[in-house]
Scaffold this motif. Structure first.
Motif, PDB file in Angstrom:
ATOM      1  N   LEU A  57       0.817  -1.213   0.000  1.00 53.63           N
ATOM      2  CA  LEU A  57       0.000   0.000   0.000  1.00 53.63           C
ATOM      3  C   LEU A  57       0.849   1.260   0.000  1.00 53.63           C
ATOM      4  N   ARG A  58       1.998   1.204   0.645  1.00 52.44           N
ATOM      5  CA  ARG A  58       2.887   2.379   0.663  1.00 52.44           C
ATOM      6  C   ARG A  58       3.530   2.630  -0.704  1.00 52.44           C
ATOM      7  N   GLU A  59       3.540   1.635  -1.566  1.00 55.67           N
ATOM      8  CA  GLU A  59       4.041   1.835  -2.933  1.00 55.67           C
ATOM      9  C   GLU A  59       2.971   2.425  -3.846  1.00 55.67           C
ATOM     10  N   GLY A  60       1.717   2.376  -3.422  1.00 51.60           N
ATOM     11  CA  GLY A  60       0.616   2.837  -4.258  1.00 51.60           C
ATOM     12  C   GLY A  60      -0.213   3.904  -3.578  1.00 51.60           C
ATOM     13  N   ILE A  61      -1.372   3.499  -3.066  1.00 59.93           N
ATOM     14  CA  ILE A  61      -2.348   4.448  -2.524  1.00 59.93           C
ATOM     15  C   ILE A  61      -1.794   5.304  -1.388  1.00 59.93           C
ATOM     16  N   ASN A  62      -0.818   4.805  -0.647  1.00 58.45           N
ATOM     17  CA  ASN A  62      -0.264   5.550   0.490  1.00 58.45           C
ATOM     18  C   ASN A  62       1.140   6.082   0.225  1.00 58.45           C
ATOM     19  N   ARG A  63       1.540   6.179  -1.038  1.00 54.29           N
ATOM     20  CA  ARG A  63       2.905   6.635  -1.337  1.00 54.29           C
ATOM     21  C   ARG A  63       3.141   8.097  -0.960  1.00 54.29           C
ATOM     22  N   ASP A  64       2.068   8.865  -0.742  1.00 50.42           N
ATOM     23  CA  ASP A  64       2.210  10.268  -0.353  1.00 50.42           C
ATOM     24  C   ASP A  64       2.452  10.437   1.150  1.00 50.42           C
ATOM     25  N   LEU A  65       2.466   9.333   1.905  1.00 48.65           N
ATOM     26  CA  LEU A  65       2.617   9.409   3.351  1.00 48.65           C
ATOM     27  C   LEU A  65       4.033   9.109   3.793  1.00 48.65           C
ATOM     28  N   GLY A  66       4.461   9.814   4.832  1.00 50.27           N
ATOM     29  CA  GLY A  66       5.751   9.545   5.442  1.00 50.27           C
ATOM     30  C   GLY A  66       5.574   8.664   6.677  1.00 50.27           C
ATOM     31  N   PHE A  67       6.441   8.871   7.673  1.00 50.09           N
ATOM     32  CA  PHE A  67       6.415   8.026   8.860  1.00 50.09           C
ATOM     33  C   PHE A  67       6.242   8.823  10.158  1.00 50.09           C
ATOM     34  N   SER A  68       5.712  10.027  10.047  1.00 50.27           N
ATOM     35  CA  SER A  68       5.360  10.773  11.258  1.00 50.27           C
ATOM     36  C   SER A  68       4.167  10.062  11.902  1.00 50.27           C
ATOM     37  N   GLU A  69       3.871  10.386  13.152  1.00 47.34           N
ATOM     38  CA  GLU A  69       2.729   9.731  13.811  1.00 47.34           C
ATOM     39  C   GLU A  69       1.424  10.019  13.080  1.00 47.34           C
ATOM     40  N   SER A  70       1.266  11.245  12.585  1.00 50.48           N
ATOM     41  CA  SER A  70       0.018  11.562  11.871  1.00 50.48           C
ATOM     42  C   SER A  70      -0.054  10.827  10.533  1.00 50.48           C
ATOM     43  N   ASP A  71       1.062  10.690   9.830  1.00 49.60           N
ATOM     44  CA  ASP A  71       1.062   9.932   8.571  1.00 49.60           C
ATOM     45  C   ASP A  71       0.843   8.442   8.822  1.00 49.60           C
ATOM     46  N   ARG A  72       1.403   7.925   9.890  1.00 51.61           N
ATOM     47  CA  ARG A  72       1.169   6.512  10.228  1.00 51.61           C
ATOM     48  C   ARG A  72      -0.313   6.278  10.534  1.00 51.61           C
ATOM     49  N   ALA A  73      -0.936   7.209  11.240  1.00 50.29           N
ATOM     50  CA  ALA A  73      -2.366   7.088  11.547  1.00 50.29           C
ATOM     51  C   ALA A  73      -3.185   7.128  10.261  1.00 50.29           C
ATOM     52  N   GLU A  74      -2.831   8.010   9.337  1.00 51.80           N
ATOM     53  CA  GLU A  74      -3.556   8.097   8.067  1.00 51.80           C
ATOM     54  C   GLU A  74      -3.348   6.831   7.241  1.00 51.80           C
ATOM     55  N   ASN A  75      -2.160   6.269   7.275  1.00 52.16           N
ATOM     56  CA  ASN A  75      -1.872   5.005   6.587  1.00 52.16           C
ATOM     57  C   ASN A  75      -2.825   3.912   7.087  1.00 52.16           C
TER      58      ASN A  75
END
Length: 191
Positions: A57-75
């Motif tokens: 999913l991080r290679e596709g739909i979630n590729r815009d997310l990093g690894f901050s706590e808020s990005d992890r929650a959105e993932n």
């Protein structure tokens, strides 16, 4: 094959109960391996199952997310919403995400609802580092990766897991069989 054509609607319908099996744990704890084995066993038993893997999913739909706590929650939020859609269509969805914080697991459980089955793959950090096939722990220890769960980002152990599997004390097949025996009653065919 678990799909059949309804004579009433002329489209495939599943003859099973959908559910979401959410595997979480450190990188290297066995999430992808066990989810793949479980999917294969379910398919051999005539069930329709799919996997949602955090790396994919991080290679596709979630590729815009990093690894901050808020990005992890959105993932996790996005993954849980996808899993819920599949479950509502009677698909057994096996998710494998690190899901480091209890608040993330609670979010997934709230989105998915009563057909959420949480599985903690409990494996010591030292063993996960030994299994480091991607070299991520090595890079994290060298400070080439920041916010790496278990090294420079926190991981909270399970509080409400339906099942805890110690993947350092049994084989992947044994772990999968233990999980299969726990979920089979949840996915029996619809009456």
């Amino acid at each position: 094959m678990p799909l059949k054509v309804s004579s009433k609607n002329n489209f495939p319908v599943t003859d099973q109960k959908g559910m979401v099996i959410w595997l979480f744990g450190l990188s290297g704890s066995g999430k992808t391996t066990i989810s793949t084995l479980l999917k294969e066993k379910l398919q051999r038993e005539g069930f329709f199952a799919t996997t949602l893997d955090g790396d994919v999913l991080r290679e596709g739909i979630n590729r815009d997310l990093g690894f901050s706590e808020s990005d992890r929650a959105e993932n996790i939020r996005r993954a849980a919403e996808i899993a819920k859609l599949m479950m509502l269509n009677n698909i057994i969805t096996i998710c494998s995400f690190i899901t480091p914080l209890e608040q993330h697991r609670k979010l997934a459980a709230e989105i998915i609802g009563e057909r959420y089955f949480e599985v903690f793959l409990d494996c010591p950090l030292a063993i996960c580092k030994e299994r480091d096939v991607k070299g991520l722990y090595k890079d994290a220890d060298l400070k080439l990766i920041s916010n790496f769960t278990g090294v420079s980002a926190r991981f909270e152990p399970a509080i409400n897991a339906n099942l805890v599997i110690k993947t350092n004390t049994e084989s992947a097949i044994e772990s999968m069989d233990k999980l299969f025996s726990k979920i089979i009653s949840y996915i029996s065919p619809l009456s």
